[in-house]
Motif scaffolding. Structure first.
Motif, PDB file in Angstrom:
ATOM      1  N   ALA A  53      22.455  59.795   3.180  1.00 53.56           N
ATOM      2  CA  ALA A  53      24.279  59.549   3.482  1.00 53.56           C
ATOM      3  C   ALA A  53      23.931  58.595   5.051  1.00 53.56           C
ATOM      4  N   SER A  54      22.812  58.095   5.565  1.00 49.81           N
ATOM      5  CA  SER A  54      22.990  57.171   6.654  1.00 49.81           C
ATOM      6  C   SER A  54      23.455  56.362   7.081  1.00 49.81           C
ATOM      7  N   ILE A  55      23.421  55.499   5.672  1.00 53.94           N
ATOM      8  CA  ILE A  55      23.855  54.447   5.144  1.00 53.94           C
ATOM      9  C   ILE A  55      25.712  53.901   5.175  1.00 53.94           C
ATOM     10  N   PHE A  56      26.116  55.324   5.001  1.00 54.09           N
ATOM     11  CA  PHE A  56      27.879  54.594   5.172  1.00 54.09           C
ATOM     12  C   PHE A  56      27.981  54.649   6.559  1.00 54.09           C
ATOM     13  N   PRO A  57      29.240  53.754   5.927  1.00 53.10           N
ATOM     14  CA  PRO A  57      30.044  52.704   7.815  1.00 53.10           C
ATOM     15  C   PRO A  57      30.908  53.991   8.209  1.00 53.10           C
ATOM     16  N   VAL A  58      31.473  55.133   7.845  1.00 55.99           N
ATOM     17  CA  VAL A  58      31.923  56.378   8.343  1.00 55.99           C
ATOM     18  C   VAL A  58      31.887  57.212   7.418  1.00 55.99           C
ATOM     19  N   ILE A  59      32.057  58.417   7.692  1.00 52.55           N
ATOM     20  CA  ILE A  59      31.711  60.130   6.739  1.00 52.55           C
ATOM     21  C   ILE A  59      32.668  59.925   5.838  1.00 52.55           C
ATOM     22  N   PRO A  60      32.842  60.146   4.985  1.00 51.39           N
ATOM     23  CA  PRO A  60      33.841  60.476   3.706  1.00 51.39           C
ATOM     24  C   PRO A  60      34.586  61.782   4.232  1.00 51.39           C
ATOM     25  N   SER A  61      35.596  61.459   3.824  1.00 52.37           N
ATOM     26  CA  SER A  61      36.671  62.733   3.892  1.00 52.37           C
ATOM     27  C   SER A  61      36.584  63.783   2.968  1.00 52.37           C
ATOM     28  N   GLY A  62      35.029  64.357   2.752  1.00 49.50           N
ATOM     29  CA  GLY A  62      34.769  65.348   1.736  1.00 49.50           C
ATOM     30  C   GLY A  62      32.640  65.754   1.786  1.00 49.50           C
ATOM     31  N   ASN A  63      32.858  66.935   1.221  1.00 52.14           N
ATOM     32  CA  ASN A  63      31.073  66.613   1.579  1.00 52.14           C
ATOM     33  C   ASN A  63      30.439  65.206   0.481  1.00 52.14           C
ATOM     34  N   ILE A  64      29.543  65.297   2.123  1.00 50.10           N
ATOM     35  CA  ILE A  64      28.570  64.262   1.554  1.00 50.10           C
ATOM     36  C   ILE A  64      27.886  64.070   0.547  1.00 50.10           C
ATOM     37  N   ASN A  65      27.494  65.098  -0.684  1.00 45.20           N
ATOM     38  CA  ASN A  65      26.279  65.085  -1.611  1.00 45.20           C
ATOM     39  C   ASN A  65      26.855  64.326  -1.828  1.00 45.20           C
ATOM     40  N   PHE A  66      28.158  63.738  -3.230  1.00 44.30           N
ATOM     41  CA  PHE A  66      28.320  63.461  -4.458  1.00 44.30           C
ATOM     42  C   PHE A  66      28.491  61.754  -4.347  1.00 44.30           C
ATOM     43  N   PRO A  67      29.033  61.193  -2.653  1.00 41.05           N
ATOM     44  CA  PRO A  67      29.271  60.465  -1.941  1.00 41.05           C
ATOM     45  C   PRO A  67      27.357  59.779  -2.168  1.00 41.05           C
TER      46      PRO A  67
ATOM     47  N   ASN B 110      25.916  55.218  15.754  1.00 37.02           N
ATOM     48  CA  ASN B 110      27.360  55.659  15.025  1.00 37.02           C
ATOM     49  C   ASN B 110      27.217  57.139  13.938  1.00 37.02           C
ATOM     50  N   LEU B 111      26.068  58.414  14.809  1.00 35.63           N
ATOM     51  CA  LEU B 111      25.968  59.304  13.794  1.00 35.63           C
ATOM     52  C   LEU B 111      27.367  60.561  13.568  1.00 35.63           C
ATOM     53  N   MET B 112      27.549  60.583  12.597  1.00 41.01           N
ATOM     54  CA  MET B 112      29.000  61.159  12.420  1.00 41.01           C
ATOM     55  C   MET B 112      28.843  62.492  11.363  1.00 41.01           C
ATOM     56  N   GLU B 113      29.627  63.540  11.613  1.00 38.44           N
ATOM     57  CA  GLU B 113      29.825  64.975  11.255  1.00 38.44           C
ATOM     58  C   GLU B 113      30.772  65.441  10.822  1.00 38.44           C
ATOM     59  N   HIS B 114      31.039  66.384  10.117  1.00 34.81           N
ATOM     60  CA  HIS B 114      33.022  66.699   9.974  1.00 34.81           C
ATOM     61  C   HIS B 114      33.067  67.789  11.572  1.00 34.81           C
TER      62      HIS B 114
END
Length: 570
Positions: free
Chosen positions: A540-554, A302-306
């Protein structure tokens, strides 16, 4: 008796938050392990403190060495040859990505987190995570229910009156396309252009290490910090994780016991540590000669990137930074809805980059960097190359595995071209060209005296007569097909997008949370590894799907939420 109550593996954006919050309770003995160097208060390297991040994120001393990935999917290749391997910069330093990234500090959209909950991460819907976003930040510009005012990380924006000419021209051109100005990127999630929200105060970066490992926190007697020490594997007693094996810089091993071990090593390293320790897909572990401890097929999946592409141009003198009030290189962001393939609102993002690298040529090149805010392609994977912890994992992002992402980037390229060809942008720039983060670009971007001398000489020539600049831009800087060639040939444009598409250093989702009946969920919604006691993951590996933005804050939000869950006994 255990040496520690908690061992945190990885001092990145999540690990520093966890170390602060868990050690705030004096009875908790906490060990924070970081594979890279520490950044104690007052000893932070100047490149990390700098508002301009370009001398930090390409510094080999701050990165995992020799990490290679593939971004292009096998299905997108025109031959039987495997996808090209590329260097991929991932931080190995206290503060992790927050110490070297572009300092973007945005949350994504509310629908991202409602989707997390719908995919089985109960308690991670937007209304549930918003308090934890607020706990992280002190917003220096805006108040109200969407913003925190008492958190460790300052968040600010540089507003249009202080923008350089390139950013102002880009904003004018975007407005001409019908988009409105939004003063607050972290306000309502709407289409428009806005000042980029950044984790920065007084023209200095504020990393998670600076914010959460301040002097007072570091003085806590119950918090121990080990830097330059790599965790090679986890230690178990029956079905419970009881500690770690730590490798010192001299190569000697130590074992430390803990009541709970928390992996916060990032979306590439956390699944690798799990698999080396016998937790992961049974068949893959057997291929690598690793004894199976817990069959979790979702580990590393399930590896995701933008996925991203870029359109660049030569900057005329007046539109450059020119020693303005900030050393920042990115001022304006543009969010829009593609309406392609059932994509959600705000599925696309463009950053206006007024300086593309630390060197003199970088001062003269401006870029629109576009990425798919909400990709459909989610079939990447992290796999082991063997049981040896010293060998980097194999990382295959398989970007554009879903044609809807390809369609959105080709459509987006045409939208960027319309902006670039506007009167405002033509007055600020010249010689537009399709850009890619090639190996040549990466190598010339590495800090060295040789690169400085080469780029100083080329920059001087670029500022010479227009015919000479045109020749150098075509033959030396750009290369490949030109802008108008791609606009006139759909097949050429698709070929460019497939070949130039790379990620933007936002790996995520490889140990995702999910419901108990989800066979690919690695964690429960509290970050606990299924079937193994005493072990959690939080990054960030725990996210079910990648957020619509940069991942540092999430990522920092997730660490705040999981820390509270641990402290409350969940």
């Amino acid at each position: 008796m255990s040496d520690y109550d908690f061992i945190i593996v990885g001092g990145g954006s999540a690990g520093c938050v966890l170390a602060n919050r868990l050690s705030a309770r004096a009875a908790n003995r906490v060990l924070l392990c970081e594979a890279g160097p520490d950044t104690p208060v007052g000893e932070e390297p100047p490149a990390i403190l700098d508002s301009y991040p370009g001398t930090a994120y390409l510094n080999p001393g701050f990165l995992w060495p020799d990490l290679m990935v593939t971004t292009e999917g096998v299905a997108s290749s025109n031959s039987a040859a495997p996808p090209r391997a590329r260097k991929y910069e991932q931080a190995r330093i206290m503060g992790g990505g927050s110490s070297v990234n572009g300092q973007f500090f945005n949350r994504g959209g509310p629908s991202d987190y409602d989707e997390w909950a719908a995919r089985g991460a109960a308690g991670w819907d937007w209304d549930s995570v918003l308090p934890w976003f607020r706990k992280v930040e002190t917003d220096l510009d805006f108040d109200g229910p969407l913003h925190g005012k008492d958190g460790p990380v300052p968040v600010r924006r540089i507003f249009p009156d202080a923008w350089p000419g390139h950013a102002k021209a880009l904003a004018e051109a975007i407005a001409e396309q019908g988009y409105r100005y939004l003063p607050d990127q972290n306000g309502p999630f709407e289409d428009g252009y806005f000042p980029i929200a950044i984790s920065n105060r007084d023209e200095r970066r504020v990393s998670s290490a600076m914010a959460y490992l301040d002097d007072a926190t570091r003085r806590r007697a119950n918090l121990h910090i080990r830097s330059d020490a790599t965790v090679s594997r986890l230690v178990f007693d029956a079905g419970r994780c009881t500690g770690i094996c730590l490798v010192r810089p001299d190569g000697q091993e130590e074992q430390h016991r803990a009541g709970t071990v928390i992996l916060s090593a990032g979306a590439l390293q956390s699944p690798a540590i799990l698999m080396r320790s016998g937790i992961g897909p049974a068949a893959h572990l057997a291929e690598n000669g690793i004894e199976l401890r817990q069959n979790l097929p979702g580990v590393g999946q399930n590896l995701m990137e933008h996925p991203s592409i870029a359109l660049a141009a030569f900057l005329r003198r007046a539109s450059r930074l020119n020693g303005g009030p900030s050393r920042r290189h990115i001022y304006v962001g543009w969010r829009y809805s593609s309406q392609i393939g059932g994509a959600p609102a705000g599925d696309m993002f463009v950053a206006g980059v007024t300086k593309t690298s630390w060197h003199a040529v970088g001062d003269r090149i401006g870029t629109m960097l576009m990425y798919v805010n909400k990709p459909h392609s989610d079939r990447g994977a992290v796999r082991l190359r063997g049981a040896d912890w010293r060998v980097n994992p194999a990382v295959d992002f398989n970007l554009l595995s879903d044609n809807r992402d390809l369609d959105r980037l080709t459509d987006g390229f045409r939208r960027m071209a319309a902006v670039q060809l506007s009167g405002a942008m033509q007055a600020a720039t010249a010689n537009p060209f399709p850009a890619s983060y090639s190996e040549k670009v990466r190598q010339i971007g590495m800090l060295s005296r040789k690169n400085k001398l080469l780029t100083d000489a080329l920059a001087t020539l670029l500022d010479g007569p227009a015919p000479l600049r045109d020749f150098l831009m075509r033959r030396v800087v750009a290369g490949g097909p030109g802008l108008h060639e791609l606009l006139a040939d759909p097949q050429a444009l698709e070929t460019f997008v497939r070949g130039a598409c790379v990620g933007v250093w936002h790996p995520s989702c490889t140990c995702r949370m999910g419901a108990a009946d989800d066979p690919l969920a690695v964690l429960d919604p509290q970050g606990r590894v299924r079937g193994i006691g005493g072990l959690r993951v939080c990054d960030a590996s725990i996210f079910p799907v990648i957020p619509s933005g940069n991942i540092n804050f999430p990522t920092m939000m997730a660490a705040e939420k999981i820390a509270d869950s641990i402290l409350s006994g969940a």
